[in-house]
Every structure is written in C-alpha cells, then in structure tokens.
Scaffold this active site. Structure first.
Site, PDB file in Angstrom:
ATOM      1  N   ASP A  68       0.838  -1.204   0.000  1.00 16.57           N
ATOM      2  CA  ASP A  68       0.000   0.000   0.000  1.00 16.57           C
ATOM      3  C   ASP A  68       0.865   1.243   0.000  1.00 16.57           C
ATOM      4  O   ASP A  68       2.055   1.197   0.331  1.00 16.57           O
ATOM      5  CB  ASP A  68      -0.907   0.013   1.238  1.00 16.57           C
ATOM      6  CG  ASP A  68      -0.119   0.037   2.533  1.00 16.57           C
ATOM      7  OD1 ASP A  68       0.749  -0.845   2.720  1.00 16.57           O
ATOM      8  OD2 ASP A  68      -0.332   0.936   3.355  1.00 16.57           O
ATOM      9  N   GLU A 126      -0.055  -1.074   5.614  1.00 13.77           N
ATOM     10  CA  GLU A 126       0.916  -0.645   6.623  1.00 13.77           C
ATOM     11  C   GLU A 126       0.724   0.816   6.965  1.00 13.77           C
ATOM     12  O   GLU A 126       0.850   1.225   8.113  1.00 13.77           O
ATOM     13  CB  GLU A 126       2.338  -0.877   6.094  1.00 13.77           C
ATOM     14  CG  GLU A 126       3.448  -0.666   7.124  1.00 13.77           C
ATOM     15  CD  GLU A 126       4.061   0.723   7.117  1.00 13.77           C
ATOM     16  OE1 GLU A 126       4.955   0.977   7.923  1.00 13.77           O
ATOM     17  OE2 GLU A 126       3.625   1.588   6.317  1.00 13.77           O
TER      18      GLU A 126
END
Ligand SMILES: [Zn+2]
Length: 443
Positions: A114, A207
């Site tokens: 991400d 994350e």
C-alpha cells in the site's frame, strides 16, 4: 511507514580493522530492477483509512496478483496470494547452506504494497532521470524538488533518480522495497552459487494505516529473523522505534437548551478544552521535542456539550515513560472533573507498539549481521532510530526480531517523492550478502 524523522543514535559501532573488505561480486540487473519498480508504482494502491475492508483498497490485491504471478514465473513454487491479499513465497536454501545436517535459519524479507493516503496515488507517471546533474528538479506538471528542501539530493549527483510528474506521490514507500526483494529473489534463483538459507518473502497490505501486521501468521512465516525493506536512503539500519500507546479521555456533561441552561447545563466541551490547556505545553509535545525525547500529543477533539472526547498519542523510546504519561493524563483529567461540578472524566489507554530494541536485544545477530554485510561490501553502516513505528515494531513485539533497512526512498508521502535506483541496487547487494552471512549461522 509513519516515520516522522530519523536521527543518528550514539551506538554507531566502530569498524573492525581485522575485517577484510571485499568489493561486491554480485551483479544486479539494474534495468530489470528499474522496470519492476516502474511497473509496481503504476498500480494504484493507496490505503483507505475509512474502509473496513482488508485490504482497504482493491489495487493492493491487483498488485499482489501481479507479484504472485511474477514469483511463480521465476519458479517460486509456493508463491501465493492469500485471502487477505498478502503475498507469500520461498526461495529454497542452496545446498551449501546446510552443513553437518544442521539447516540455516530462515530469513524473511518484508515490504508493504500500500501507499500513503497523505498524497494522491492514482495514475502515477514516473519520470526517470539518468545521471542526475545536480540542482533543483522541475516536475512536468509544475512543482519542484528543491535541493533546499531535499538535503539528500546533493549526495545523489550522477545517480539515476525516479520522480513523479508532480501530481501524485511516487510510491517508492514501499514499492522500492518490493522491487528490491523481487530482484533479490530472481538473482538468487539465477545464481545458485550464491549461498543462502531459506528466504521467505512476504508483501503486506495497509501498513500506512497501521494494519500492516494484522493478518500476518507468524507460524506460517516460520522465520528466525525478518527485515523490512522500508527505510530511506542507503546504508541505514533502523534499530529503535518509539514505544507507543493511544489514549482517549471522554468527558460527560449534561446538555439542555441554552435558554434554560442556568444552573443545569454542564458543558463537556469546556472540560475537554480545559484538559487540553492543562497538558504540558513547553515540554513533552511534538512541537518541542526531538531525538530521543518523548511526548504527549492531543491530536483530535470531538463531541459537544453533552459529551466530548480528546484522542491522544503517547510516545517515548523508553516504554516505562508511557506509564508516567498515562498517569499525568489521568491526574489532569480528574483535576478538570473536580474543578467542573457535574463533569465525569473517563480515561482509557491502549497499547499500540513497543520499541524495536526490546526484541532485537534477544537476537543481536539481527543487527550485527546486517552491519557485517555492509562492512564486507566496503560500506559504513549507520544505526538509526525512528520517531515513529514500523511493521517491524509490531512483528518484533510478537516475537520475530525485525530491523528496518534502507531501500532508496526519499521525500515519502509527498508529490516531491523520489527514489534512487543506485541505492536500490546497493540494497539488493546488501541483502544478498546478509543472506550469505545468515547461511553460516545454525538454526
Ligand atoms: Zn513504508
């Protein structure tokens, strides 16, 4: 990662004068590494903090599918995209890593798919600058990466840089880490003379919104040590993070129409404001601290007359300080309640993560072998501390020591983000050397 800034620790070890310094012998395919990176950053994987789904955005699964397919294509037999969109795979140990029947430890290499929601991540249009000549870098859609605001640029003259076109972030955080790990995997498979133990690959989701380790099964990972490739620049080993707690202070008052409020209304909003005002202001705040200093940070206030809450984060490199901070919050909230008849105060504290150091001390090789690998490549490593947390803080706390390593990222979470290909190549060489050193250890 949600690093705020980083500082040199005092713990930089002296170089061992007896250590033979040998030049790198591993050739990394630069153009293949660059192609990978350009391919990965074009997939929109912005994390969505408002989503309850996992992963929080569909692009993460799309990138996961691409990575799984690429792992399978380089004959990683167990390449897998799991139901949570995490990508797993194993580069099997070389024969040379097993001596006297005792296998080498399994090393996990971890990066996150991400990107930060703090800057747009759709239609990333990367720009490659070969042999950067120095000076400010104008971006195609306006904007500038200025030397004044990007200290690291002056060290990168002559290198290959990848920037954005000025509209989006780049996503080198952490697709640089992913590209490096993918290139390491293919390089190991193509070069069976490079000795290593089992290498577990893990690409995670979300994350950037604090959910990076939520779906990781450590038994499935089955590693002795892990490294996140999620650090800035080159040559750095992040060995400490903050220890972190979150707090919410809820004030309950009594709401009634203001026209008849006399003697009856109890305004929780006023209590919340008084509470924030009474917290330390000239010390122990993000605005007044740096390096190893901790802080109490009220960051959100919401509610109204009947009920109002203040959300805070508590941060320190010493976990024991967090209990002191929690006590101060409790005392302050209770004092506000005592000073405001009719107000109730409720304090809740929740643990978020703990300083990496506490777990790395249990496996000192997690840091010493990373350092030795740099030294054997003729590079001087730097130990640093992060005024923030990493996926590694949480993995380490769960029992898997996980330092963070440089991966060539710069100016993360901004449209001025860029990455340095030469530093990514160096990171790949470092990982391969480190895996060789781990293969000489016994599990
Ligand atoms: Zn990151």
């Amino acid at each position: 990662m949600y690093r705020v800034s980083r500082h040199r620790s005092n713990a930089v070890p002296q170089k061992n004068p007896m250590q033979p310094v040998t030049p790198s012998t591993v050739m990394i395919d630069r153009s293949r590494l660059l192609d990978r990176f350009l391919r990965y950053v074009r997939v929109e994987t912005t994390a969505d903090p408002s989503s309850n789904l996992y992963p929080s955005s569909p692009g993460q699964r799309e990138l996961g599918q691409m990575l799984r397919d690429e792992l399978a294509a380089i004959s990683i037999l167990d390449a897998e995209l799991d139901e949570n969109a995490l990508v797993w795979g194993t580069v099997p140990a070389t024969d040379g890593s097993v001596s006297a029947g005792s296998p080498s430890p399994t090393v996990a290499m971890v990066a996150h798919m991400d990107t930060s929601p703090e800057a747009p991540g759709k239609d990333v249009n990367p720009q490659v600058i070969d042999a950067y000549a120095g000076g400010d870098i104008p971006l195609p859609s306006g904007g500038l990466i200025s030397v004044a605001k990007s200290e690291s640029l002056s060290d990168l003259v002559g290198k290959t840089l990848i920037t954005t076109d000025g509209r989006t972030l780049l996503g080198g955080d952490d697709k640089a880490g992913i590209a490096i790990i993918m290139e390491v995997a293919q390089t190991l498979i193509e070069n069976p003379h490079l000795v290593h133990g089992p290498v577990r690959i893990l690409f995670t989701c979300d994350e950037e919104i604090g959910r990076g380790t939520d779906k990781i099964d450590l038994r499935k990972l089955d590693a002795t040590v892990a490294y996140t490739l999620d650090g800035g620049g080159a040559g750095v080993i992040d060995v400490e993070t903050f220890s972190a707690d979150g707090a919410t202070v809820r004030f309950v008052g009594h709401n009634i129409h203001p026209s008849i409020g006399k003697g009856r209304m109890v305004n929780a909003l006023r209590a919340a404001a008084d509470f924030v005002s009474a917290l330390p202001r000239t010390t122990c705040t993000p605005e007044t601290t740096e390096d190893r200093e901790g802080f109490i940070h009220p960051h959100t206030i919401h509610g109204g007359v009947g009920e109002a809450s203040v959300d805070l984060i508590l941060r320190s490199f010493e976990s024991e300080d967090l209990a002191d901070y929690a006590r101060l919050i409790e005392t302050t909230a209770n004092q506000v309640a005592a000073d405001t008849p009719g107000i109730e105060a409720h304090v809740s504290i929740r643990q978020q993560y703990r300083n990496l150091r506490e777990g790395l001390d249990d496996l000192p090789e997690s840091v010493s072998l990373a350092e030795a690998a740099f030294e054997q490549l003729g590079r001087q490593p730097t130990r640093m501390i992060i005024r923030g947390g990493t996926d590694g803080s949480q993995l380490t706390e769960k029992g898997l020591p996980t330092p963070n390593l440089s991966s060539g990222q710069h100016n993360i979470h901004a449209v001025t983000e860029f990455a340095c290909l030469d530093e990514m190549v160096e990171a790949a060489q470092h990982v391969i050397k480190m895996l060789e050193l781990w293969s000489q250890q016994r599990a």
